[in-house]
Design a protein around this motif. Structure first.
Motif, mmCIF file in Angstrom:
data_model
loop_
_atom_site.group_PDB
_atom_site.id
_atom_site.type_symbol
_atom_site.label_atom_id
_atom_site.label_comp_id
_atom_site.label_asym_id
_atom_site.label_seq_id
_atom_site.Cartn_x
_atom_site.Cartn_y
_atom_site.Cartn_z
ATOM 1 N N ARG A 1 0.827 -1.213 0.000
ATOM 2 C CA ARG A 1 0.000 0.000 0.000
ATOM 3 C C ARG A 1 0.859 1.260 0.000
ATOM 4 O O ARG A 1 0.498 2.268 -0.617
ATOM 5 C CB ARG A 1 -0.930 0.008 1.213
ATOM 6 C CG ARG A 1 -2.064 -0.974 1.137
ATOM 7 C CD ARG A 1 -3.103 -0.714 2.213
ATOM 8 N NE ARG A 1 -2.594 -0.896 3.555
ATOM 9 C CZ ARG A 1 -2.285 0.100 4.395
ATOM 10 N NH1 ARG A 1 -2.432 1.358 4.017
ATOM 11 N NH2 ARG A 1 -1.838 -0.171 5.603
ATOM 12 N N ASN B 1 -1.323 1.947 -3.364
ATOM 13 C CA ASN B 1 -2.477 1.195 -2.866
ATOM 14 C C ASN B 1 -3.550 0.977 -3.929
ATOM 15 O O ASN B 1 -4.614 0.430 -3.633
ATOM 16 C CB ASN B 1 -3.084 1.887 -1.635
ATOM 17 C CG ASN B 1 -3.780 3.195 -1.969
ATOM 18 O OD1 ASN B 1 -3.868 3.607 -3.123
ATOM 19 N ND2 ASN B 1 -4.271 3.876 -0.947
ATOM 20 N N ARG B 2 -3.264 1.379 -5.169
ATOM 21 C CA ARG B 2 -4.254 1.248 -6.234
ATOM 22 C C ARG B 2 -4.042 -0.001 -7.088
ATOM 23 O O ARG B 2 -4.856 -0.287 -7.966
ATOM 24 C CB ARG B 2 -4.206 2.486 -7.130
ATOM 25 C CG ARG B 2 -4.455 3.799 -6.378
ATOM 26 C CD ARG B 2 -4.055 4.998 -7.202
ATOM 27 N NE ARG B 2 -2.621 4.976 -7.504
ATOM 28 C CZ ARG B 2 -2.015 5.876 -8.283
ATOM 29 N NH1 ARG B 2 -2.714 6.847 -8.830
ATOM 30 N NH2 ARG B 2 -0.721 5.772 -8.511
ATOM 31 N N ARG B 3 -2.961 -0.741 -6.861
ATOM 32 C CA ARG B 3 -2.660 -1.915 -7.664
ATOM 33 C C ARG B 3 -3.456 -3.128 -7.197
ATOM 34 O O ARG B 3 -3.759 -3.272 -6.008
ATOM 35 C CB ARG B 3 -1.165 -2.235 -7.608
ATOM 36 C CG ARG B 3 -0.243 -1.087 -7.906
ATOM 37 C CD ARG B 3 -0.447 -0.523 -9.294
ATOM 38 N NE ARG B 3 -0.058 -1.484 -10.333
ATOM 39 C CZ ARG B 3 -0.132 -1.236 -11.629
ATOM 40 N NH1 ARG B 3 -0.603 -0.075 -12.060
ATOM 41 N NH2 ARG B 3 0.247 -2.143 -12.503
ATOM 42 N N LEU B 4 -3.770 -4.013 -8.141
ATOM 43 C CA LEU B 4 -4.557 -5.196 -7.815
ATOM 44 C C LEU B 4 -3.827 -6.148 -6.877
ATOM 45 O O LEU B 4 -4.472 -6.978 -6.222
ATOM 46 C CB LEU B 4 -4.943 -5.938 -9.098
ATOM 47 C CG LEU B 4 -6.124 -5.351 -9.884
ATOM 48 C CD1 LEU B 4 -6.291 -6.092 -11.204
ATOM 49 C CD2 LEU B 4 -7.402 -5.413 -9.074
ATOM 50 N N ASN C 1 -2.703 -5.518 -4.112
ATOM 51 C CA ASN C 1 -3.212 -5.265 -2.766
ATOM 52 C C ASN C 1 -4.444 -6.109 -2.479
ATOM 53 O O ASN C 1 -4.651 -6.560 -1.349
ATOM 54 C CB ASN C 1 -3.549 -3.778 -2.602
ATOM 55 C CG ASN C 1 -2.339 -2.892 -2.723
ATOM 56 O OD1 ASN C 1 -1.480 -2.868 -1.858
ATOM 57 N ND2 ASN C 1 -2.250 -2.152 -3.821
ATOM 58 N N GLY C 2 -5.270 -6.312 -3.509
ATOM 59 C CA GLY C 2 -6.442 -7.159 -3.339
ATOM 60 C C GLY C 2 -6.067 -8.593 -3.019
ATOM 61 O O GLY C 2 -6.701 -9.249 -2.192
ATOM 62 N N GLN D 1 -9.595 -5.774 -3.685
ATOM 63 C CA GLN D 1 -9.082 -4.440 -3.993
ATOM 64 C C GLN D 1 -10.125 -3.365 -3.702
ATOM 65 O O GLN D 1 -9.779 -2.251 -3.290
ATOM 66 C CB GLN D 1 -8.642 -4.378 -5.461
ATOM 67 C CG GLN D 1 -8.040 -3.051 -5.886
ATOM 68 C CD GLN D 1 -6.811 -2.663 -5.068
ATOM 69 O OE1 GLN D 1 -6.159 -3.512 -4.464
ATOM 70 N NE2 GLN D 1 -6.504 -1.383 -5.039
ATOM 71 N N GLN E 1 -9.460 -0.162 -1.244
ATOM 72 C CA GLN E 1 -9.724 1.217 -1.615
ATOM 73 C C GLN E 1 -10.687 1.897 -0.643
ATOM 74 O O GLN E 1 -10.520 3.069 -0.304
ATOM 75 C CB GLN E 1 -10.290 1.281 -3.037
ATOM 76 C CG GLN E 1 -9.236 1.151 -4.122
ATOM 77 C CD GLN E 1 -8.283 2.338 -4.139
ATOM 78 O OE1 GLN E 1 -8.667 3.476 -4.346
ATOM 79 N NE2 GLN E 1 -7.010 2.059 -3.909
ATOM 80 N N VAL F 1 -12.587 1.868 -8.047
ATOM 81 C CA VAL F 1 -11.462 0.940 -8.171
ATOM 82 C C VAL F 1 -10.880 0.984 -9.582
ATOM 83 O O VAL F 1 -9.659 1.050 -9.758
ATOM 84 C CB VAL F 1 -11.899 -0.494 -7.810
ATOM 85 C CG1 VAL F 1 -10.772 -1.480 -8.071
ATOM 86 C CG2 VAL F 1 -12.306 -0.561 -6.351
ATOM 87 N N ILE G 1 -7.099 2.116 -10.677
ATOM 88 C CA ILE G 1 -6.204 1.254 -11.449
ATOM 89 C C ILE G 1 -5.702 1.983 -12.690
ATOM 90 O O ILE G 1 -4.513 1.931 -13.022
ATOM 91 C CB ILE G 1 -6.929 -0.051 -11.831
ATOM 92 C CG1 ILE G 1 -7.187 -0.900 -10.586
ATOM 93 C CG2 ILE G 1 -6.126 -0.842 -12.855
ATOM 94 C CD1 ILE G 1 -8.072 -2.101 -10.839
#
Length: 355
Positions: free
Chosen positions: A28, A32-35, A37-38, A153, A157, A284, A288
């Protein structure tokens, strides 16, 4: 005194929780916007469930709450197709029978029809129908795993994104959503209100600093650009006209971001702290895209009507699937190789060349 037999399990649980939490925190911080993180969020959630199950086995008082939580989860999974169909019917009644409004209903029907079709194919015991069933399983597994990652993700978010990630924006950008008879509709109005709220909060702390950008071009059936209608909407609610910038060329989320970046550069605004405001279901995908385009902007979700959000979220999931083609192509390639080898084996067996 010997070490209790149950000691290793709690230690493993603590180690797993610490590992996934640490990796998620590191990821993060980087973006923190990248998949990814999910994925890490799902691993952390799985470790948490495992730890709760072990705690319930050690602490009798937790058995009932954990058990009820498990029952509720499995009931939700079992009822999911019917809940999706119910939501789809409500959406169609309120918003009409447009193709984009049928996704929720189709997803619910698909969750019922696909297992039934797979069972029917397997029951025939034909090698070719078994191949079709196996390929169906591969496709459903890929779509299901990607859906879970997208859901993870979304949680990341909502917990750590938005205004938590960008508490003091220099620029608040509101994304357009189409006009209704030349006017701002409820969906777009919710986005603008969210943008005005973020702008007002920062204006109270730094008077004269934050700007409000309205981003949206003009459709073929629209008398004015979305940006112009959005600006008029904000001005009517107390935002000074001189604090609003118009980006009136964009027609997609990607051009919303790129044209806004160009507009700010033309105004001499360098390295601004930017907060994008869009609908909750759209946040989301916007995040991305912003990450893919190399802009360090956060995305804040605006409220969306309950009956609309599930169908729209599924639509965003499909859109993100199209952005991430490489994993899909890799899985399709593996499945294709498997199918060819299987077909060769079956043909060889049927013609007597094998066995």
């Amino acid at each position: 005194m010997s070490t209790p037999w149950f000691l290793p399990a709690p230690l493993v649980d603590v180690a797993a929780l610490a590992l996934w939490w640490g990796l998620l925190k590191l990821s993060r911080r980087r973006d923190n916007r990248r998949l990814r993180n999910g994925i890490l969020f799902l691993l952390l959630a799985g470790s948490t469930v495992r730890a709760l199950l072990h705690l319930a086995s050690l602490i009798p008082a937790l058995t009932i709450p954990v058990g009820l939580g498990g029952v509720a989860f499995f009931l939700l999974i079992a009822l999911m197709p019917f809940l999706l169909m119910f939501n789809g019917v409500v959406l169609i009644r309120r918003e009409g029978r447009r193709l984009s409004n049928l996704l929720c209903l189709a997803a619910g029907l698909g969750l019922i029809a696909t297992p039934m079709a797979a069972v029917a194919l397997v029951a025939t015991a034909s090698p070719w129908t078994l191949l079709v069933a196996a390929l169906m399983f591969c496709a459903c597994a890929y779509l299901g795993v990607f859906l879970l990652i997208f859901l993870g993700q979304t949680a990341v978010q909502r917990i750590w994104g938005g205004r938590r990630a960008m508490p003091h924006p220099d620029v608040v950008v509101v994304h357009g959503a189409g006009l209704i008879n030349g006017k701002v509709g409820p969906l777009l109005g919710s986005r603008i209100k969210g943008g005005i709220e973020a702008w007002h909060d920062e204006e109270a702390l730094r008077p004269g600093v934050p700007l409000l950008v309205m981003s949206g071009g003009q459709g073929a059936d629209e008398p004015v650009s979305e940006a112009r209608a959005m600006a008029d909407y904000a001005i009517a609610r107390g935002v000074p006209p001189e604090r609003i910038l118009l980006e009136d060329r964009s027609t997609t989320t990607r051009t919303n971001i790129s044209y806004t970046r160009d507009l700010l550069a033309e105004r001499g605004i360098t390295d601004p702290q930017v907060l994008l405001v869009t609908s909750s279901f759209h946040a989301v995908r916007t995040a991305i895209l912003a990450s893919d385009m190399g802009v360090p902007w956060a995305v804040a979700p605006a409220r969306t009507a309950w009956f609309y959000i599930v169908n729209a979220w599924l639509r965003e999931y499909v859109a993100v699937l199209t952005y991430r083609r490489r994993p899909a192509l890799a899985c399709a390639g593996i499945a294709g190789v498997f199918a060819v080898l299987y077909a060769l084996l079956v043909l060889g067996a049927q013609t007597g060349h094998i066995g």
